[in-house]
Write an enzyme that holds these catalytic residues in place. Sequence first.
Site, PDB file in Angstrom:
ATOM      1  N   ILE A 110     -69.171  50.096-108.329  1.00  0.00           N
ATOM      2  CA  ILE A 110     -69.009  50.222-109.760  1.00  0.00           C
ATOM      3  C   ILE A 110     -69.935  49.060-110.396  1.00  0.00           C
ATOM      4  CG2 ILE A 110     -66.746  48.949-109.831  1.00  0.00           C
ATOM      5  CD1 ILE A 110     -65.805  50.701-112.321  1.00  0.00           C
ATOM      6  N   CYS A 111     -70.462  49.403-111.494  1.00  0.00           N
ATOM      7  CA  CYS A 111     -71.111  48.381-112.543  1.00  0.00           C
ATOM      8  C   CYS A 111     -72.221  48.065-111.917  1.00  0.00           C
ATOM      9  CB  CYS A 111     -70.176  47.073-112.777  1.00  0.00           C
ATOM     10  SG  CYS A 111     -70.664  46.103-113.969  1.00  0.00           S
ATOM     11  N   ALA A 112     -72.611  46.989-111.571  1.00  0.00           N
ATOM     12  CA  ALA A 112     -73.825  46.706-110.979  1.00  0.00           C
ATOM     13  C   ALA A 112     -73.910  46.694-109.229  1.00  0.00           C
ATOM     14  CB  ALA A 112     -74.215  44.986-111.132  1.00  0.00           C
TER      15      ALA A 112
END
Length: 183
Positions: free
Chosen positions: A102-104
């Site tokens: 998730i995210c970066a």
Amino acid sequence: MKTIYLFLAEGFEEIEALAPVDVLRRAGLPVKTVSVTGDLAVSGAHGVPVVADMSFEEVKAEDAEMIVLPGGLPGATNLDEHAGLGKLILVFAEAGKPLAAICAAPLVFGKRGLLKGKKATCYPGFENFLEGAEYTAALVQTDGNFITGKGPGAALEFAFAIVEKYCGAEKVKELKQGMMIAE
């Protein structure tokens, strides 16, 4: 069922790590947090210290069901730089085993070319690391053995996608009701 391992590196995004651990445990799934730092205590991006269940050296690939990577900076780049985790991810990818980030953190899969031909999402600005993937900008994206999430606001939906994979949509509905999350 084998263990779902969620890996923690210095600078991880707290909500992206702890919300999935909480939801997966509510669902009765075996999940363990794993420190890649050499110390069980790992500090998140916002200074929240978390004590991991185990160290990377204790992970047994044969006991692993799924790898989950929270984002955050420098957490995602620290995960990307961990050689042992990189090798484990490649073993999982070659075997078609489930991988989630998730995210970066989807950059860890993307930089290894594992998302080629797959739909994926990530925090805006990190899509250039998703080598060969079709960036969807969705809150959560599932494609084959990959689950990717967009960012902190997607943490619960990301967790529910993992629960749905193993326990089905009814279990997700039950969890959302118990957690007071509107359908």
